[in-house]
Design an enzyme around this catalytic site. Structure first.
Site, mmCIF file in Angstrom:
data_model
loop_
_atom_site.group_PDB
_atom_site.id
_atom_site.type_symbol
_atom_site.label_atom_id
_atom_site.label_comp_id
_atom_site.label_asym_id
_atom_site.label_seq_id
_atom_site.Cartn_x
_atom_site.Cartn_y
_atom_site.Cartn_z
ATOM 1 N N GLY A 14 -53.310 11.233 -11.470
ATOM 2 C CA GLY A 14 -51.885 11.152 -11.739
ATOM 3 C C GLY A 14 -51.258 12.533 -11.727
ATOM 4 O O GLY A 14 -51.624 13.394 -10.912
ATOM 5 N N VAL A 15 -50.346 12.784 -12.627
ATOM 6 C CA VAL A 15 -49.626 14.054 -12.672
ATOM 7 C C VAL A 15 -50.583 15.230 -12.839
ATOM 8 O O VAL A 15 -50.491 16.237 -12.127
ATOM 9 C CB VAL A 15 -48.595 14.037 -13.819
ATOM 10 C CG1 VAL A 15 -47.955 15.412 -13.982
ATOM 11 C CG2 VAL A 15 -47.523 12.991 -13.556
ATOM 12 N N VAL A 16 -51.524 15.097 -13.779
ATOM 13 C CA VAL A 16 -52.469 16.190 -14.030
ATOM 14 C C VAL A 16 -53.586 16.198 -12.990
ATOM 15 O O VAL A 16 -53.915 17.237 -12.413
ATOM 16 C CB VAL A 16 -53.056 16.094 -15.452
ATOM 17 C CG1 VAL A 16 -54.114 17.177 -15.672
ATOM 18 C CG2 VAL A 16 -51.954 16.203 -16.489
ATOM 19 N N VAL A 133 -55.078 19.950 -26.098
ATOM 20 C CA VAL A 133 -54.105 20.434 -27.078
ATOM 21 C C VAL A 133 -53.256 21.540 -26.465
ATOM 22 O O VAL A 133 -53.784 22.542 -25.980
ATOM 23 C CB VAL A 133 -54.803 20.976 -28.346
ATOM 24 C CG1 VAL A 133 -53.772 21.487 -29.340
ATOM 25 C CG2 VAL A 133 -55.673 19.911 -28.990
ATOM 26 N N LYS A 206 -53.681 15.852 -31.884
ATOM 27 C CA LYS A 206 -53.918 17.282 -31.671
ATOM 28 C C LYS A 206 -54.243 17.985 -32.991
ATOM 29 O O LYS A 206 -55.092 18.881 -33.034
ATOM 30 C CB LYS A 206 -52.697 17.904 -30.999
ATOM 31 C CG LYS A 206 -52.439 17.365 -29.589
ATOM 32 C CD LYS A 206 -51.090 17.796 -29.053
ATOM 33 C CE LYS A 206 -50.843 17.225 -27.663
ATOM 34 N NZ LYS A 206 -49.498 17.544 -27.139
ATOM 35 N N GLY A 305 -47.126 18.959 -18.927
ATOM 36 C CA GLY A 305 -46.784 19.051 -17.511
ATOM 37 C C GLY A 305 -48.021 19.153 -16.646
ATOM 38 O O GLY A 305 -49.082 19.593 -17.101
#
EC number: 1.1.1.3
Length: 432
Positions: A14-16, A133, A206, A305
């Site tokens: 996906g995004v990462v 984290v 986290k 992000g």
């Protein structure tokens, strides 16, 4: 340099995941030079194989993640699918079949970190999770390596960019919560369902990870007190400004004064404008660490992000690959201290309480008596009549340090007073 490449399996694209694959490809020569051997993307497990993924050989795409981690020739598995299952099973299977693991899965690590570390140790493999984290901010490795010779006493931080963007917008523009959330959603900072962020679940996971590493003690998600920020209002920010403060959603992990226990909590709090965390704007994260020898340290940067999180993943990948080449493993779980995790009721801090009360003589005395009866000392009181009349007034009380249990008892008693129409807000005051 060794010519046989180290093989990497990527779970999730996906995004990462897509950014991890892109960086592995575009920076292949640099990564090889830094590691001492080439790294090769050997397979990518996805749920929707028909989607076009630029820069990734379609032959590498598979929907059978289990078969991929069981191949036996995989050196490192990078897990960025998130959630509890099937991630947990895939990670343990990877260990059993000879692979080390790099993960960004905060929820899984907060819930089952001890079991995952045990599985890694049993198979003499690495488990790295810097990306779990604060995105690109180097935080896990400094805590468990750079500060390994120090005693960390407190970790205080903004670890969720979505909530910080919303609160910053409310502070800087006077916007209400929903208006600020709508803007965060439109800009892509907030998910369609923002519950995990705004109710503090993301930050709590986290906090559990940070507390476990900082205090060498197993801290699970269930040990973390959690309070969301959906009830924060423009009136709260107005009150904060009168105290030269702002409001942030904080993750706070700290040792008790006697050193025998720790606490971990996530909640909105007022902090002085002079505190370094007060100036953290937009979707940025920052973590403030206090230790015996190093004193006060602050880590700041983009906390989410695709590219920032992928940067942390790749940093772990380089470290794990170096370990593979040397036949070593990096630091595993350190839980030797086994400190008690105390409940929220034992936490002491200052409080800002806003009350709607009857506008008549004697009310302040009644309220002050309730505070005294519960052992909560008052620092300042501010009272003003309502502009709309109606015989009501606003009473704002700021306390000295008191236990959370004492404050809860105080508020329950205040609500029973006939002269108290309602408790408008309760806000902790931190960072002083």
């Amino acid at each position: 340099m060794r010519t046989r490449p180290l093989k990497v399996a990527l779970l999730g694209c996906g995004v990462v995941g897509s950014e991890v694959a892109r960086i592995m490809t575009t920076h292949a020569d640099d990564l090889a030079a830094r590691i001492g051997a080439p790294v090769e993307l050997a397979g990518v497990a996805v749920r929707r194989p028909s989607r076009v993924r630029e820069g990734i050989d379609p032959a590498l795409i598979t929907t059978d993640a289990t078969a991929l981690v069981k191949r036996g020739d995989i050196d490192v598995v990078v897990e960025v699918i998130g959630g509890i299952e099937p991630a947990r099973t895939l990670i343990t299977t990877a260990f059993e079949h000879g692979a080390s693991v790099v993960s960004a899965n905060k929820a899984l690590l907060a819930q089952d970190g001890a079991a995952l570390h045990a599985a890694a140790e049993a198979n003499d493999k690495d488990l790295y999770y810097e990306a779990a984290v604060a995105g690109a901010i180097p935080l896990i490795r400094p805590l468990r390596e750079s500060l390994a010779g120090d005693k960390v006493n407190r970790v205080l931080g903004i670890v969720n960019g979505t909530t910080n963007f919303i609160l910053d917008k409310m502070d800087s523009t006077g916007a209400g919560y929903q208006e600020a959330l709508d803007e965060a959603t439109a800009l892509g900072y907030a998910e369609a369902d923002p519950t995990a962020d705004v109710e503090g679940f993301d930050a709590a996971a986290k906090a559990a990870i940070l507390a476990g590493i900082a205090f060498h003690t197993r801290v699970r998600l269930d040990d973390v007190y959690r309070e969301g920020m959906t009830e924060v209002t423009a009136a709260d920010f107005a009150s904060a400004k009168e105290m030269s403060c702002t409001i942030k959603l904080l993750a706070i992990c700290e040792r008790a004064g006697d050193g025998a226990s720790v606490t971990a909590r996530v909640h909105p709090a007022m902090i002085p404008l002079t505190h370094p965390l007060a100036s953290v704007r937009g979707a940025y994260n920052a973590v403030f660490v206090e230790s015996d020898a190093s004193g006060q340290l602050m880590f700041y940067g983009p906390g989410a992000g695709g590219a920032p999180t992928a940067s942390a993943v790749l940093g772990d990948l380089v470290a794990v690959c170096r370990n593979r080449l040397s036949g070593a493993t990096g630091p595993g779980e350190s839980a030797y201290a086994a400190l008690t995790v105390s409940p929220m009721g034992d936490v002491t801090t200052r409080y800002h309480i806003s009350l709607d009360v009857a506008d008549k003589p004697g009310v302040l005395a009644q309220v002050a008596t309730v505070f005294a009866e519960h052992g909560v000392s008052i620092d300042t009181v501010r009272q003003q009549g309502r502009q709309d009349g109606g015989g009501e007034a606003s009473l704002v009380v700021v306390t000295h340090r008191a236990s959370d249990a004492a404050l809860v008892g105080t508020v329950e008693a205040l609500r029973k007073l006939d002269t108290v129409r309602g408790v408008a807000s309760i806000m902790r005051v931190e960072g002083e």
